[in-house]
Design an enzyme around this catalytic site. Structure first.
Site, PDB file in Angstrom:
ATOM      1  N   ASP A   1     -16.789  -0.154  -0.781  1.00 19.69           N
ATOM      2  CA  ASP A   1     -15.477  -0.671  -1.184  1.00 19.69           C
ATOM      3  C   ASP A   1     -14.595  -0.965   0.025  1.00 19.69           C
ATOM      4  O   ASP A   1     -13.504  -1.522  -0.132  1.00 19.69           O
ATOM      5  CB  ASP A   1     -14.774   0.302  -2.134  1.00 19.69           C
ATOM      6  CG  ASP A   1     -14.661   1.704  -1.556  1.00 19.69           C
ATOM      7  OD1 ASP A   1     -15.710   2.356  -1.401  1.00 19.69           O
ATOM      8  OD2 ASP A   1     -13.541   2.147  -1.264  1.00 19.69           O
TER       9      ASP A   1
ATOM     10  N   ASP B   1      -1.104  10.192  -7.010  1.00 21.57           N
ATOM     11  CA  ASP B   1       0.313   9.837  -7.132  1.00 21.57           C
ATOM     12  C   ASP B   1       0.595   8.396  -6.719  1.00 21.57           C
ATOM     13  O   ASP B   1       1.713   7.901  -6.916  1.00 21.57           O
ATOM     14  CB  ASP B   1       1.189  10.806  -6.336  1.00 21.57           C
ATOM     15  CG  ASP B   1       0.898  10.795  -4.838  1.00 21.57           C
ATOM     16  OD1 ASP B   1       0.147   9.921  -4.363  1.00 21.57           O
ATOM     17  OD2 ASP B   1       1.420  11.685  -4.128  1.00 21.57           O
TER      18      ASP B   1
ATOM     19  N   LYS C   1       0.847  -1.186   0.000  1.00 18.47           N
ATOM     20  CA  LYS C   1       0.000   0.000   0.000  1.00 18.47           C
ATOM     21  C   LYS C   1       0.885   1.239   0.000  1.00 18.47           C
ATOM     22  O   LYS C   1       1.691   1.431   0.911  1.00 18.47           O
ATOM     23  CB  LYS C   1      -0.905  -0.014   1.240  1.00 18.47           C
ATOM     24  CG  LYS C   1      -1.936   1.100   1.290  1.00 18.47           C
ATOM     25  CD  LYS C   1      -2.856   0.895   2.483  1.00 18.47           C
ATOM     26  CE  LYS C   1      -3.899   1.994   2.584  1.00 18.47           C
ATOM     27  NZ  LYS C   1      -4.792   1.791   3.748  1.00 18.47           N
TER      28      LYS C   1
END
Length: 500
Positions: free
Chosen positions: A264, A133, A121
């Site tokens: 999600d 980014d 991550k």
């Protein structure tokens, strides 16, 4: 609807034993993605307990090798890095998403044969980054490490953190921050949003393939059952709802507030996932919100059970084509399954609250007894964790000092003692049972911030490691950790941020 998942038995020298069964799904569910090259990877923290459980040999590796590995600079043998596609309702609004700053290396097989996702991550841009980014900052990654360890210590199903490294680079948010990458371990990263993504494409064959794969991976007892595909999918919906009911009941009992319960962020496996603007409640108040982006309290503590059902309704909608060819019949089946969720949540919650109060028999009066205590706690701003700890140890019901001298509590305590007599257990057995389920410590918000400030601003990891030691065994009454019992100082207005 059976699918055989291959079993590998060829671990590398580090202990990795990678497989990539998720990539057997249709190609729209993922995209090939490589971790970005970083300037200077440095290991900040590694989870040796978790590594041991995974069969990984951290102690045999130089720090530089570990840093390169957990920064994605060395791809393990057998890994095939991908970013996963998914969608989601974020604060009620639907959008197509995907791993914008996370890369799944693959699925590691543990010595016990468990299949575990290994994800980086903050490892750079992916095809789903949407102008982001793809990077992460050190503070939020350490925060996820701390909170996931706290949840594991509390025995609440959770993703876990294997390591955090710095990248030697700067990421820009409101201010320049140190870049970092977290290695996350999960039963899988399949979410309600993954099914929403499949449904949005209106391709029943892909949806069925995802359901088939997920059932076999997370609910093998259903996969192996002798029933029709439609019946199996209905069992799947019920099983997912049951796990979510049990999970959110545990959140409520621990005072955990997820902060961003978007679809999600609801894992099909039943684990807590995504530790962004989460926090633990100090004084009991169902309206408690910590997240800076939750302006209307959609994900407040008291709303979490209902939001769980709302998210499950979105999941059920994705499965409608698989439940029956007749949409009306599918809706009827799904509605009946969803209606069971509230009853299951209530059952898990009430049983858990009985255990927290040392009650054994199941009496109708127990609900009122629990609610009266919670109402009193709200009215006097009593600390959730410490109140139950004080009831467990006897500090509350024997001394009646401080808040516990209040007449409403004294009267409640008399009713509670009368109720305990009905079970006929000794006071010591009641005490031991309560001590086993009521933690002495949680990840207090000010202690988490204290640890993060020391780590990010002074490169001092000692404060974080002391906190992690205290959170590793929250049910032990170790005097050296008594300082971690204290709630946030009075008047503290705590706010959390998603860190993206």
């Amino acid at each position: 609807m059976s699918r055989e998942l291959p079993v590998s038995s060829n671990p590398d020298s580090f202990g990795w034993c990678f497989e990539n069964t998720y990539t057997q799904l249709p190609s729209e569910f993922f995209a090939v993605a490589e971790p970005v090259k970083v300037a200077d990877a440095k290991l900040v923290v590694a989870n040796h307990r978790l590594a041991l459980e995974l069969g990984l040999r951290l102690n045999d590796q130089p720090a530089g090798h570990l840093a390169a590995l957990f920064a994605g600079q060395q791809i393990p043998v057998g890994a095939k890095p991908i970013a996963q596609a998914y969608a989601g309702h974020q604060f009620g609004g639907f959008t197509i998403l995907g791993d914008g700053r996370a890369i799944l290396l693959g699925e590691h097989r543990t010595p016990l044969g468990e299949r575990i996702d290994i994800q980086l991550k903050g490892s750079g841009q992916t095809p789903y980054s949407r102008r982001g980014d793809g990077r992460a900052a050190l503070g939020p990654m350490l925060r996820e490490y701390i909170i996931s360890e706290a949840m594991h210590g509390l025995k609440i199903p959770t993703t876990q953190s294997l390591a955090v490294v710095t990248t030697g680079e700067t990421v820009y948010r409101e201010t320049p921050l140190r870049g970092a990458i977290l290695t996350r371990v999960a039963a899988s990263h399949i979410r309600v949003g993954t099914f929403q993504f499949a449904a949005s494409r209106q391709d029943e064959s892909s949806l069925r393939a995802l359901a088939d794969y997920t059932i076999h991976r997370h609910y093998p007892e259903i996969s192996n059952s002798d029933c029709t595909d439609a019946e199996r999918c209905l069992q799947f919906l019920r099983a997912v709802a049951d796990r979510q009911a049990a999970l959110i009941a545990q959140w409520q009992m621990a005072g955990f507030i997820h902060g961003v319960m978007n679809t999600d962020n609801m894992a099909i496996s039943g684990e807590t996932i995504d530790y962004g603007p989460c926090a633990f409640m100090d004084h009991y108040d169902p309206a408690t919100v910590f997240s800076s982006i939750d302006h209307r309290g959609r994900y407040a503590y008291g709303n979490q059970p209902a939001i769980g059902q709302w998210n499950l309704a979105r999941f059920a909608e994705t499965l409608l084509p698989l439940l029956d060819a007749d949409e009306a019949i599918s809706v009827e089946k799904a509605t009946a399954a969803l209606d069971e969720y509230a009853e299951r949540f209530d059952s898990y919650w009430l049983q858990g609250m009985r255990r927290k109060l040392g009650l054994q028999a199941e009496l109708d009066e127990d609900r009122e007894l629990v609610n009266q205590l919670l109402e009193w706690m709200k009215s006097v701003k009593a600390d959730l964790t410490n109140t139950f700890d004080d009831l467990s140890t006897g500090r509350a019901s024997e001394s009646f000092g401080g808040l516990y001298a209040e007449a409403t509590f004294v009267n409640w305590c008399a009713r509670w003692n009368d109720r305990l007599k009905v079970d006929g257990n000794t006071r010591e057995s009641v005490r031991q049972g309560m001590l086993a389920v009521n933690p002495a410590r949680i990840a207090r918000n000010h202690r988490v911030e204290e640890a993060l400030t020391a780590a990010t601003e002074r490169d001092d990891l000692s404060t974080m490691h002391r906190l992690l030691d205290a959170l590793a065994s929250p049910f032990d009454r170790d005097p050296q950790f008594d300082v971690y019992r204290d709630p946030s100082p009075p008047g503290t207005c705590y706010r959390t941020f998603c860190g993206t």
